[in-house]
Design a protein around this motif. Structure first.
Motif, PDB file in Angstrom:
ATOM      1  N   LYS A  28       0.830  -1.197   0.000  1.00 21.34           N
ATOM      2  CA  LYS A  28       0.000   0.000   0.000  1.00 21.34           C
ATOM      3  C   LYS A  28       0.865   1.247   0.000  1.00 21.34           C
ATOM      4  CE  LYS A  28      -3.949  -2.191   2.199  1.00 21.34           C
ATOM      5  NZ  LYS A  28      -4.862  -2.270   3.344  1.00 21.34           N
ATOM      6  N   ASP A  29       0.474   2.211  -0.826  1.00 20.86           N
ATOM      7  CA  ASP A  29       1.199   3.480  -0.845  1.00 20.86           C
ATOM      8  C   ASP A  29       0.995   4.189   0.495  1.00 20.86           C
ATOM      9  OD1 ASP A  29       2.280   5.478  -3.374  1.00 20.86           O
ATOM     10  OD2 ASP A  29       1.792   6.423  -1.446  1.00 20.86           O
ATOM     11  N   ASN A  85       5.494   6.973 -13.164  1.00 14.68           N
ATOM     12  CA  ASN A  85       6.060   8.301 -13.381  1.00 14.68           C
ATOM     13  C   ASN A  85       7.530   8.146 -13.725  1.00 14.68           C
ATOM     14  OD1 ASN A  85       3.705   9.815 -12.689  1.00 14.68           O
ATOM     15  ND2 ASN A  85       4.068   9.274 -10.554  1.00 14.68           N
ATOM     16  N   THR A  93       9.627  10.267  -7.594  1.00 12.41           N
ATOM     17  CA  THR A  93      10.365  10.551  -6.356  1.00 12.41           C
ATOM     18  C   THR A  93      11.195   9.364  -5.883  1.00 12.41           C
ATOM     19  OG1 THR A  93       8.437   9.917  -5.025  1.00 12.41           O
ATOM     20  CG2 THR A  93       8.687  12.256  -5.547  1.00 12.41           C
ATOM     21  N   HIS A  98       8.375   1.404 -10.405  1.00 10.53           N
ATOM     22  CA  HIS A  98       7.148   1.036  -9.688  1.00 10.53           C
ATOM     23  C   HIS A  98       5.931   1.468 -10.491  1.00 10.53           C
ATOM     24  CE1 HIS A  98       8.442   5.031  -8.305  1.00 10.53           C
ATOM     25  NE2 HIS A  98       7.160   5.339  -8.207  1.00 10.53           N
ATOM     26  N   HIS A 100       1.918   2.394 -10.038  1.00  5.79           N
ATOM     27  CA  HIS A 100       0.816   2.712  -9.137  1.00  5.79           C
ATOM     28  C   HIS A 100      -0.436   2.042  -9.676  1.00  5.79           C
ATOM     29  CE1 HIS A 100       2.861   6.318  -7.252  1.00  5.79           C
ATOM     30  NE2 HIS A 100       3.540   6.247  -8.378  1.00  5.79           N
TER      31      HIS A 100
HETATM   32  P1  5GP Z   1       6.520   8.353  -7.544  1.00 13.17           P
HETATM   33  O1  5GP Z   1       6.205   9.741  -7.088  1.00 13.17           O
HETATM   34  O2  5GP Z   1       8.014   8.107  -7.583  1.00 13.17           O
HETATM   35  O3  5GP Z   1       5.830   7.962  -8.796  1.00 13.17           O
HETATM   36  O4  5GP Z   1       5.894   7.403  -6.450  1.00 13.17           O
HETATM   37  C1  5GP Z   1       6.505   7.087  -5.242  1.00 13.17           C
HETATM   38  C2  5GP Z   1       5.400   6.665  -4.310  1.00 13.17           C
HETATM   39  O5  5GP Z   1       5.969   5.979  -3.215  1.00 13.17           O
HETATM   40  C3  5GP Z   1       4.605   7.845  -3.721  1.00 13.17           C
HETATM   41  O6  5GP Z   1       3.235   7.700  -4.066  1.00 13.17           O
HETATM   42  C4  5GP Z   1       4.859   7.736  -2.217  1.00 13.17           C
HETATM   43  O7  5GP Z   1       3.718   8.055  -1.448  1.00 13.17           O
HETATM   44  C5  5GP Z   1       5.282   6.297  -2.050  1.00 13.17           C
HETATM   45  N1  5GP Z   1       6.218   6.068  -0.966  1.00 13.17           N
HETATM   46  C6  5GP Z   1       7.357   6.761  -0.710  1.00 13.17           C
HETATM   47  N2  5GP Z   1       7.982   6.268   0.367  1.00 13.17           N
HETATM   48  C7  5GP Z   1       7.221   5.236   0.799  1.00 13.17           C
HETATM   49  C8  5GP Z   1       7.357   4.326   1.900  1.00 13.17           C
HETATM   50  O8  5GP Z   1       8.297   4.359   2.688  1.00 13.17           O
HETATM   51  N3  5GP Z   1       6.378   3.390   2.052  1.00 13.17           N
HETATM   52  C9  5GP Z   1       5.318   3.315   1.199  1.00 13.17           C
HETATM   53  N4  5GP Z   1       4.417   2.366   1.443  1.00 13.17           N
HETATM   54  N5  5GP Z   1       5.162   4.153   0.151  1.00 13.17           N
HETATM   55  C10 5GP Z   1       6.101   5.103  -0.038  1.00 13.17           C
END
Ligand code: 5GP
Ligand code: ZN
Length: 111
Positions: A28-29, A85, A93, A98, A100
């Protein structure tokens, strides 16, 4: 090891894991943007799409098989989104590939 998702794979930090096999992990995010917001990742550290195209294995189809299974498990038959992304303009980030999986929300924007 600085990659946060690798640390989740190695159970060094907690995540709410909803699926795991030898190659793929889903959890889970931590900041959900929809009632269902899961992250589906390769266990192997693949930086991003650049590396993905050089990987000569079936990891992407493995990931999409898991996405399909989770979409069924979470009853997302009426619709869901799968998003990856890439790069800072897209708001990436975490530099570990990954996907979503977002659902149980009415998405009124096309993109
Ligand atoms: P991005 O912005 O790179 O596409 O997505 C990274 C996602 O990872 C974000 O939606 C963020 O909320 C999630 N995320 C970042 N750190 C953690 C973490 O430590 N645990 C979990 N479960 N999600 C994380
Ligand atoms: Zn990693």
């Amino acid at each position: 090891m600085s990659c946060i998702f690798c640390q989740i794979v190695n159970k060094k930090i907690f995540a709410d894991i909803v699926y795991e096999d030898d190659n793929v992990l889903a959890f889970k995010d931590i900041e959900p943007q929809a009632p269902v917001h899961l992250l589906v990742i390769p266990k192997q550290h693949i930086e991003s799409l650049d590396d993905m195209i050089n990987i000569k294995n079936s990891i992407i189809s493995d990931i999409f098989n898991v996405i399909y299974k989770l979409a069924k498990d979470y009853n997302l038959g009426s619709g869901f989104r799968v998003i990856t992304n890439y790069g800072k303009d897209a708001g990436q980030t975490v530099n570990h590939l990954h996907f979503h999986l977002l659902g149980k929300k009415l998405f009124d924007n096309k993109f």
